[in-house]
Structures are given as C-alpha cells and as structure tokens.
Design a protein around this motif. Structure first.
Motif: not given
Length: 101
Positions: A2-7, A9, A11, A49, A52
């Motif tokens: 999974n790619t981290p997201t701001p919501e 960060p 996984t 991404a 990261y």
C-alpha cells in the motif's frame, strides 16, 4: 504494498515505529532536523511513493552510522532479535527483548 497517504501515512506497524524512533532520537539530541533532512531529502526525491518508509528507514540507519550511534550491522542484528521475540510472543502480550548474548 500500500502507498501511504496523508490520511493513512502508515500501512505497516514498523513504519510507525521507525517514525517514532526518529522523533525520539531527534528529541534526545542525537541529530537535528537539518541533519535529518540532509540525509533523507535527497534519497526520497528519487523514490517512488511506495518506497517512502523503506527510504526513511535507510536514511535513519545511515545517519545513526555516521553519528557513531549504531552501525548497519548492529541495527540488523537488533532487528533480527526483535523479530524473533515478536514471533515468540503471544498476541496481546508485551514483547520482551532479552539482553544480547
């Protein structure tokens, strides 16, 4: 992966742990944020991404090694000990890392 997201960060649990360890080492005075960004920034600019947190972890190990806090071999050995202790610990029980042999 999974790619981290701001919501979301983190996984994986290890990502939150390496983040917390970085914060704690900074707050303890082992390195400044300027030191950290000089190590992490160039690495992450070249990464995808999804890479990261791997890049974050590699930058932290490199900074620890350069500062004489811990070498890559020491980090790898401690990681192996921690993973073995985690596998041997029943779910819901605190993980206890025994003293190094």
């Amino acid at each position: 992966m999974n790619t981290p997201t701001p919501e979301a960060p983190f996984t994986e649990p290890w990502q939150a742990q390496v983040f917390a360890m970085t914060i704690a080492l900074n707050e303890a005075g082992h390195f400044t944020w300027t030191d950290w960004t000089a190590e992490f920034g160039p690495r992450v600019q070249k990464a995808e991404a999804a890479e990261y947190w791997r890049i974050w972890s590699e930058a932290l190990v490199a900074l620890l090694e350069r500062r004489g806090i811990a070498g890559a071999g020491e980090v790898a050995a401690l990681t192996a000990r921690w993973q073995a202790a985690a596998r041997a610990t029943p779910h819901g029980t605190p993980i206890v890392l025994s003293a190094a042999d």
